[in-house]
Design a protein around this motif. Sequence first.
Motif, PDB file in Angstrom:
ATOM      1  N   GLU A  76       0.749  -1.197  -0.007  1.00 43.35           N
ATOM      2  CA  GLU A  76      -0.130   0.004  -0.047  1.00 43.35           C
ATOM      3  C   GLU A  76       0.888   1.122  -0.075  1.00 43.35           C
ATOM      4  O   GLU A  76       0.531   2.305  -0.667  1.00 43.35           O
ATOM      5  N   LEU A  77       1.956   1.251   0.682  1.00 39.22           N
ATOM      6  CA  LEU A  77       2.819   2.451   0.657  1.00 39.22           C
ATOM      7  C   LEU A  77       3.373   2.697  -0.540  1.00 39.22           C
ATOM      8  O   LEU A  77       3.447   3.694  -1.152  1.00 39.22           O
ATOM      9  N   THR A  78       3.800   1.597  -1.425  1.00 41.02           N
ATOM     10  CA  THR A  78       4.637   1.838  -2.429  1.00 41.02           C
ATOM     11  C   THR A  78       3.513   2.370  -3.549  1.00 41.02           C
ATOM     12  O   THR A  78       3.681   3.290  -4.752  1.00 41.02           O
ATOM     13  N   ARG A  79       2.179   1.878  -3.545  1.00 41.55           N
ATOM     14  CA  ARG A  79       1.067   2.182  -4.531  1.00 41.55           C
ATOM     15  C   ARG A  79       0.837   3.648  -4.206  1.00 41.55           C
ATOM     16  O   ARG A  79       0.584   4.503  -5.127  1.00 41.55           O
ATOM     17  N   SER A  80       1.072   4.204  -2.854  1.00 47.44           N
ATOM     18  CA  SER A  80       0.716   5.368  -2.480  1.00 47.44           C
ATOM     19  C   SER A  80       1.747   6.337  -3.120  1.00 47.44           C
ATOM     20  O   SER A  80       1.505   7.621  -3.444  1.00 47.44           O
ATOM     21  N   LEU A  81       2.729   5.973  -3.519  1.00 44.47           N
ATOM     22  CA  LEU A  81       3.950   6.718  -4.133  1.00 44.47           C
ATOM     23  C   LEU A  81       3.901   6.549  -5.652  1.00 44.47           C
ATOM     24  O   LEU A  81       4.918   7.043  -6.242  1.00 44.47           O
ATOM     25  N   GLN A 326       6.414   5.924  10.727  1.00 42.30           N
ATOM     26  CA  GLN A 326       5.828   5.833   9.051  1.00 42.30           C
ATOM     27  C   GLN A 326       6.739   6.689   8.335  1.00 42.30           C
ATOM     28  O   GLN A 326       7.213   6.185   7.137  1.00 42.30           O
ATOM     29  N   GLN A 330       9.102   5.421   5.310  1.00 46.39           N
ATOM     30  CA  GLN A 330       8.687   6.017   3.634  1.00 46.39           C
ATOM     31  C   GLN A 330      10.010   6.576   3.422  1.00 46.39           C
ATOM     32  O   GLN A 330      10.240   6.259   2.103  1.00 46.39           O
TER      33      GLN A 330
END
Length: 337
Positions: A76-81, A326, A330
């Motif tokens: 989810e973190l990489t998708r948000s980037l 977080q 990130q």
Amino acid sequence: MRLIEKVWFNSHPAKCLLVPLLLPLSLLFWLISSLRRLSYKLGVAKSGLLSKPVIVVGNIGVGGNGKTPVVIYLIELTRSLGLTPGVISRGYGGQAPHYPYLVDSNSTAVEAGDEPILIQQRCQVPVAVGSDRIASAELLIKHGCDIIISDDGLQHYRLQRQVELIIVDGKRLFGNGLLLPAGPLREGQWRLATGDLVIYNGKVSDSTNHSFQSIDMTLAPTELCNLQTGDRIALFDFIESHACVNAIAGIGAPQRFFDTLTNYNFVIEKQQSFVDHHSFTLADFKKFDDNMPLLMTEKDAVKCRDFCKSNWWYLPVDATFSQTDQQVLQDKIKAAI
């Protein structure tokens, strides 16, 4: 819990016999693993550099430390980037028709292993399994992935990586501190200082008294999901009507799951632990009353859907971090892309 795990983590009296017997094997394990690391460091053994960045989520010991929730968080973190992540895994316990094997909605845990199925179903993300992680990663890159997340593989030095995240069970830590098989460690604690970030699953009192950077993670459940219907009920609503339950767990640290249930005020009537990656059959559940809810982990649920009963539920958990932690995580990812 198996006897050897009690020796590793609970100082079982059998340690007086087993540890001395196993120490020569641990010495052999240290020698072989050290020579292997050295061969990659000196270039005798060749490692592969991929065209896309790689994040390895691993640990230095055996057993369930919480890698899979971190992998899901990173997806989810990489998708948000703005990235398109893919996940590679060894696929432990699976017997795929070929390797590398691309997991899809029709794949089973028998083919791909339980964790890859869990990740694919939860996140709808490309997942490839196989012992050759470079081949698995290249397959995902061909399918459009621009960042690779390796579920486990810290010791798979053939695969070059841009970020190493090392997960540590904040409760069990490193057991007796010995290498396999006398202890639970694949590599010594010195390895923590060579990774990019250590993530403690649960807080530890002395997490700042060391030479490496670390953050704390909490695994937080919010709802229960019915295996048969897919219905979801908020955790506290479920507890109000079904406080007394049965429970099973076939993960690396089953007691962690049972402790989670009791911490949320469930009363466990009967519980049973199974070894990690256990292949469940209906016969495993004979001791449980069908009229009482049976709770299990999400990882176990992917192997029980073909024969599940109407009162079986699983408890998904999410990795949660403080706002400061977080940002630390990130920043590590951003530096790699």
